[in-house]
Motif scaffolding. Structure first.
Motif, mmCIF file in Angstrom:
data_model
loop_
_atom_site.group_PDB
_atom_site.id
_atom_site.type_symbol
_atom_site.label_atom_id
_atom_site.label_comp_id
_atom_site.label_asym_id
_atom_site.label_seq_id
_atom_site.Cartn_x
_atom_site.Cartn_y
_atom_site.Cartn_z
ATOM 1 N N GLY A 10 6.445 6.176 -10.209
ATOM 2 C CA GLY A 10 5.621 5.695 -9.037
ATOM 3 C C GLY A 10 6.668 5.425 -7.809
ATOM 4 N N CYS A 11 7.996 5.370 -8.154
ATOM 5 C CA CYS A 11 8.719 5.040 -7.012
ATOM 6 C C CYS A 11 9.018 6.259 -6.243
ATOM 7 C CB CYS A 11 10.308 4.780 -7.302
ATOM 8 S SG CYS A 11 10.569 2.971 -8.360
ATOM 9 N N SER A 12 8.897 6.242 -4.595
ATOM 10 C CA SER A 12 8.795 7.392 -3.941
ATOM 11 C C SER A 12 10.436 7.678 -3.799
ATOM 12 C CB SER A 12 8.315 7.017 -2.486
ATOM 13 O OG SER A 12 8.876 6.075 -1.937
ATOM 14 N N ALA A 13 11.504 6.678 -3.801
ATOM 15 C CA ALA A 13 12.766 6.968 -3.461
ATOM 16 C C ALA A 13 13.480 5.722 -3.991
ATOM 17 C CB ALA A 13 13.075 7.161 -2.088
ATOM 18 N N ALA A 14 14.801 6.020 -4.233
ATOM 19 C CA ALA A 14 15.750 5.210 -4.887
ATOM 20 C C ALA A 14 16.975 5.014 -3.535
ATOM 21 C CB ALA A 14 16.380 5.649 -5.971
ATOM 22 N N GLY B 292 0.716 -1.360 0.110
ATOM 23 C CA GLY B 292 -0.012 0.177 0.173
ATOM 24 C C GLY B 292 0.854 1.196 0.025
ATOM 25 N N LEU B 293 2.026 1.050 0.121
ATOM 26 C CA LEU B 293 3.042 2.397 0.130
ATOM 27 C C LEU B 293 3.725 2.517 -1.080
ATOM 28 C CD1 LEU B 293 4.399 2.548 3.886
ATOM 29 C CD2 LEU B 293 2.736 3.704 2.739
ATOM 30 N N PRO B 294 4.071 3.526 -1.848
ATOM 31 C CA PRO B 294 4.890 3.718 -2.860
ATOM 32 C C PRO B 294 6.237 2.980 -2.650
ATOM 33 C CG PRO B 294 4.093 5.691 -2.313
ATOM 34 C CD PRO B 294 3.763 4.905 -1.238
ATOM 35 N N PRO B 295 6.601 2.251 -3.861
ATOM 36 C CA PRO B 295 7.898 1.440 -3.887
ATOM 37 C C PRO B 295 9.347 2.111 -3.376
ATOM 38 C CG PRO B 295 7.187 1.471 -5.978
ATOM 39 C CD PRO B 295 6.076 2.019 -5.100
ATOM 40 N N VAL B 296 10.200 1.810 -2.867
ATOM 41 C CA VAL B 296 11.490 2.454 -2.717
ATOM 42 C C VAL B 296 12.592 1.427 -3.529
ATOM 43 C CG1 VAL B 296 13.450 3.074 -1.572
ATOM 44 C CG2 VAL B 296 11.297 3.376 -0.580
ATOM 45 N N ALA B 297 12.945 1.831 -4.724
ATOM 46 C CA ALA B 297 13.640 1.171 -5.494
ATOM 47 C C ALA B 297 14.788 1.151 -4.848
ATOM 48 C CB ALA B 297 13.619 1.581 -7.143
#
Length: 220
Positions: A104-108, A10-15
């Protein structure tokens, strides 16, 4: 491999961006990605660490001997990113990795292949800091900044613009020092990187003889 975390539903992914393009010049010209660690290529260890800490998707940036690395290391489920400009330095790998990320990634979470002391627990701490609101974070060890580094999506363009030569994200972290959250990881990980045969001997148990390059055929 320690504390294994799954991505939070349910949370944006962190790649994760695993930068593994270097040619290992000071290691005798063998790619660090193929150094044997615990019987398998070091690159596989780096991928397992970021996955174990909760990152998804995982993008692996390759350069030197790219085809050999991709054929030798088990990279199932990873997006393999080619960096033809790898010889210019780490910055080109960071740019290639950031450009490869899906929307859509919230962060890397930027990890280096040559830091075998980084653990899933350290990665999980950075992701926890991000979930708590940090858009820019770095692991620290005894108060000193190290790797990995987490870059929020809002900074992707700035990070890419400042990534030149071997600086990686250094320009971004300096410019945004007031926004950077340092996450202490010294109790769960080690910051040492591998640049020389002597460095690698401390991790692999191989003799640090002059000219020893390391190879997949030697056990770690």
């Amino acid at each position: 491999m320690g504390d294994v975390r799954a991505p939070v539903a349910g949370l944006p992914p962190v790649a994760a961006l695993v930068l593994a393009a270097g040619g290992g010049r000071r290691l005798g010209g063998r790619p660090k990605a193929l150094l044997a660690y615990r019987g398998r290529p070091l690159l596989e260890h780096a991928v397992a660490v970021v996955r174990g800490g909760g990152c998804a998707p995982v993008h692996v940036v390759l350069g030197a001997e790219r085809e050999r690395v991709a054929a030798t290391a088990e990279l199932a489920g990873c997006a393999v990113v080619a960096n033809p400009d790898w010889a210019s330095g780490l910055g080109s790998s960071l740019r290639a990795g950031l450009a490869s990320l899906p929307p859509g990634c919230s962060a890397a979470l930027v990890a280096l292949v040559d830091t075998p002391g980084v653990t899933p627990a350290a990665v999980a701490r950075l992701l926890a800091a991000h979930r708590a609101g940090a858009a820019l974070a770095a692991a620290c060890y005894g108060g000193g900044r190290g790797h990995p580094v987490l870059i929020g999506a809002r900074y992707f363009g700035e990070a890419a613009a400042g990534a030149r030569g071997d600086t990686g994200a250094r320009a971004l972290l300096a410019a945004r020092a007031g926004e950077l959250v340092l996450v202490e990881c010294g109790d769960v990980a080690a910051p040492d990187d591998v640049d020389t045969p002597q460095d690698w001997a401390r991790w692999s148990g191989q003799p640090g003889q002059p000219g020893w390059p390391g190879s997949l055929g030697q056990s770690g």
